[in-house]
Design a protein around this motif. Structure first.
Motif, PDB file in Angstrom:
ATOM      1  N   UNK A 162      81.441 -59.861  44.339  1.00 23.93           N
ATOM      2  CA  UNK A 162      82.145 -58.980  43.416  1.00 23.93           C
ATOM      3  C   UNK A 162      81.178 -58.639  42.288  1.00 23.93           C
ATOM      4  N   UNK A 163      80.951 -57.351  42.090  1.00 31.30           N
ATOM      5  CA  UNK A 163      79.985 -56.927  41.063  1.00 31.30           C
ATOM      6  C   UNK A 163      80.738 -56.575  39.771  1.00 31.30           C
ATOM      7  N   UNK A 164      80.809 -57.528  38.919  1.00 33.06           N
ATOM      8  CA  UNK A 164      81.605 -57.387  37.702  1.00 33.06           C
ATOM      9  C   UNK A 164      81.110 -56.258  36.799  1.00 33.06           C
ATOM     10  N   UNK A 165      79.807 -55.989  36.790  1.00 32.93           N
ATOM     11  CA  UNK A 165      79.246 -55.040  35.836  1.00 32.93           C
ATOM     12  C   UNK A 165      79.318 -53.585  36.304  1.00 32.93           C
ATOM     13  N   UNK A 166      79.758 -53.347  37.561  1.00 34.98           N
ATOM     14  CA  UNK A 166      79.790 -51.978  38.089  1.00 34.98           C
ATOM     15  C   UNK A 166      81.169 -51.651  38.659  1.00 34.98           C
ATOM     16  N   UNK A 167      81.573 -50.376  38.596  1.00 39.06           N
ATOM     17  CA  UNK A 167      82.802 -49.981  39.283  1.00 39.06           C
ATOM     18  C   UNK A 167      82.616 -50.119  40.792  1.00 39.06           C
ATOM     19  N   UNK A 168      83.682 -50.411  41.513  1.00 42.87           N
ATOM     20  CA  UNK A 168      83.573 -50.682  42.947  1.00 42.87           C
ATOM     21  C   UNK A 168      82.991 -49.503  43.722  1.00 42.87           C
ATOM     22  N   UNK A 169      83.202 -48.286  43.231  1.00 41.14           N
ATOM     23  CA  UNK A 169      82.655 -47.111  43.911  1.00 41.14           C
ATOM     24  C   UNK A 169      81.132 -47.095  43.912  1.00 41.14           C
ATOM     25  N   UNK A 170      80.515 -47.896  43.029  1.00 38.80           N
ATOM     26  CA  UNK A 170      79.049 -47.923  42.923  1.00 38.80           C
ATOM     27  C   UNK A 170      78.430 -49.192  43.509  1.00 38.80           C
ATOM     28  N   UNK A 171      79.238 -50.048  44.110  1.00 42.45           N
ATOM     29  CA  UNK A 171      78.719 -51.336  44.555  1.00 42.45           C
ATOM     30  C   UNK A 171      77.566 -51.202  45.555  1.00 42.45           C
ATOM     31  N   UNK A 172      77.688 -50.265  46.487  1.00 42.38           N
ATOM     32  CA  UNK A 172      76.629 -50.120  47.495  1.00 42.38           C
ATOM     33  C   UNK A 172      75.311 -49.632  46.896  1.00 42.38           C
ATOM     34  N   UNK A 173      75.376 -49.055  45.707  1.00 44.86           N
ATOM     35  CA  UNK A 173      74.153 -48.592  45.049  1.00 44.86           C
ATOM     36  C   UNK A 173      73.359 -49.751  44.450  1.00 44.86           C
ATOM     37  N   UNK A 174      74.014 -50.878  44.238  1.00 44.89           N
ATOM     38  CA  UNK A 174      73.388 -51.971  43.492  1.00 44.89           C
ATOM     39  C   UNK A 174      73.247 -53.276  44.278  1.00 44.89           C
ATOM     40  N   UNK A 175      73.748 -53.294  45.497  1.00 40.48           N
ATOM     41  CA  UNK A 175      73.635 -54.526  46.288  1.00 40.48           C
ATOM     42  C   UNK A 175      73.627 -54.170  47.772  1.00 40.48           C
ATOM     43  N   UNK A 176      72.861 -54.943  48.541  1.00 36.99           N
ATOM     44  CA  UNK A 176      72.793 -54.745  49.992  1.00 36.99           C
ATOM     45  C   UNK A 176      73.842 -55.655  50.653  1.00 36.99           C
ATOM     46  N   UNK A 177      74.945 -55.044  51.028  1.00 39.80           N
ATOM     47  CA  UNK A 177      76.024 -55.799  51.665  1.00 39.80           C
ATOM     48  C   UNK A 177      75.786 -55.890  53.176  1.00 39.80           C
ATOM     49  N   UNK A 178      76.288 -56.980  53.764  1.00 43.48           N
ATOM     50  CA  UNK A 178      76.183 -57.191  55.200  1.00 43.48           C
ATOM     51  C   UNK A 178      77.568 -57.425  55.782  1.00 43.48           C
ATOM     52  N   UNK A 179      77.815 -56.839  56.931  1.00 42.45           N
ATOM     53  CA  UNK A 179      79.054 -57.108  57.651  1.00 42.45           C
ATOM     54  C   UNK A 179      78.749 -57.981  58.861  1.00 42.45           C
ATOM     55  N   UNK A 180      79.756 -58.672  59.317  1.00 41.75           N
ATOM     56  CA  UNK A 180      79.608 -59.583  60.440  1.00 41.75           C
ATOM     57  C   UNK A 180      79.894 -58.869  61.762  1.00 41.75           C
ATOM     58  N   UNK A 181      79.047 -59.092  62.751  1.00 39.87           N
ATOM     59  CA  UNK A 181      79.269 -58.620  64.116  1.00 39.87           C
ATOM     60  C   UNK A 181      79.644 -59.849  64.938  1.00 39.87           C
ATOM     61  N   UNK A 182      80.818 -59.822  65.564  1.00 36.89           N
ATOM     62  CA  UNK A 182      81.376 -61.026  66.176  1.00 36.89           C
ATOM     63  C   UNK A 182      80.782 -61.449  67.501  1.00 36.89           C
ATOM     64  N   UNK A 183      79.503 -61.646  67.522  1.00 32.35           N
ATOM     65  CA  UNK A 183      78.794 -62.186  68.681  1.00 32.35           C
ATOM     66  C   UNK A 183      78.272 -63.554  68.256  1.00 32.35           C
TER      67      UNK A 183
END
Length: 254
Positions: A162-183
């Motif tokens: 959770x990026x407290x200092x940024x609005x959620x609409x900008x989160x991808x601009x400030x952090x590299x998120x990863x999603x899980x692939x279920x293998x």
């Protein structure tokens, strides 16, 4: 390296009964999964099913299938059942989702390679960079945070961190998120151990089985993929799969 792939495939599905046998452009979904897995470096690919109709169908196109107990609570338990029936020794076991007809051989091989290390991991899975807000905020696409060595620290249906200092609409601009692939990939001894564990509080909260393993002290190493997958859970997913097959150049009846 002796790596085998086991594909758990249940007949029952609330939204898509008989899901493994659904026709996708002239081939069943389970056949497409099997054929993709057979293109990888796996030495053997086996379908683990609770239904004779699926077993007969897999055998009809030359695949290998085993009947497992009908009441397994998870795919992991079904994989263990099948591995025990096989009565063989493997360096790693890959659990391939039976509803992922576009699983890529390279994704399977990426996990197999992790077990070539001098000290093989206990467990392994795949992660993929999140590329859109739709992915980031979908509770159906679990996210994962890693430590500096590539081991999973936590999985969540909520975007983490959770990026407290940024609005959620900008989160991808400030952090590299990863999603899980279920293998998933397991050392055989670890597969035996984790199927003896009881459901854990974090698992029950997020409805994510892998949290049970983390909560009990197991470590899950990750490999990264840029390749997208498409799980089939709803009739709408079937339509998307048919569109993907057309985009891939296959002849698909309307």
């Amino acid at each position: 390296m002796h790596a085998i792939g086991i594909i758990p495939a249940r007949y029952a599905s609330t939204r898509l009964p008989g899901k493994p046998l659904i026709d996708l452009g002239g081939k069943s979904m389970i056949r497409r999964v099997v054929e993709q897995a057979q293109r990888s470096s796996l030495s053997r690919v086996v379908v683990a099913t609770d239904d004779e109709r699926i077993q007969r169908h897999v055998e009809s196109f030359g695949g290998e299938a085993l009947l497992t107990a009908p009441d397994h609570p998870s795919g992991t338990d079904r994989v263990r059942d099948a591995y025990q029936q096989l009565g063989i020794s493997a360096d790693c076991i890959i659990n391939i989702q039976g509803d992922e007809p576009f699983i890529h051989p390279a994704q399977i091989d990426a996990l197999v390679q992790l077990f070539n290390r001098s000290t093989p991991p206990q467990l392994a899975t795949l992660v993929k960079p999140v590329v859109s807000d739709e992915e980031l905020f979908s509770p159906h696409l679990p996210k994962v945070v890693l430590d500096t060595q590539g081991y999973a620290m936590y999985f969540s249906r909520h975007p983490l961190p959770y990026q407290r200092q940024y609005p959620s609409a900008d989160w991808l601009l400030h952090h590299r998120y990863l999603r899980h692939i279920g293998l998933y990939a397991y050392r055989p001894d670890v597969l035996e151990e984790i199927t003896q564990l009881s459901p854990s509080p974090l698992e029950l909260a997020e409805s994510l089985e892998q949290l049970r393993w983390l909560e009990n002290g197991y470590r899950i190493l990750t490999a990264e993929t840029e390749l997208a997958t498409l799980g089939i859970d709803t009739p709408e997913d079937v339509e998307r799969a048919l569109m993907q097959l057309k985009a891939n150049g296959e002849e698909v009846d309307s």
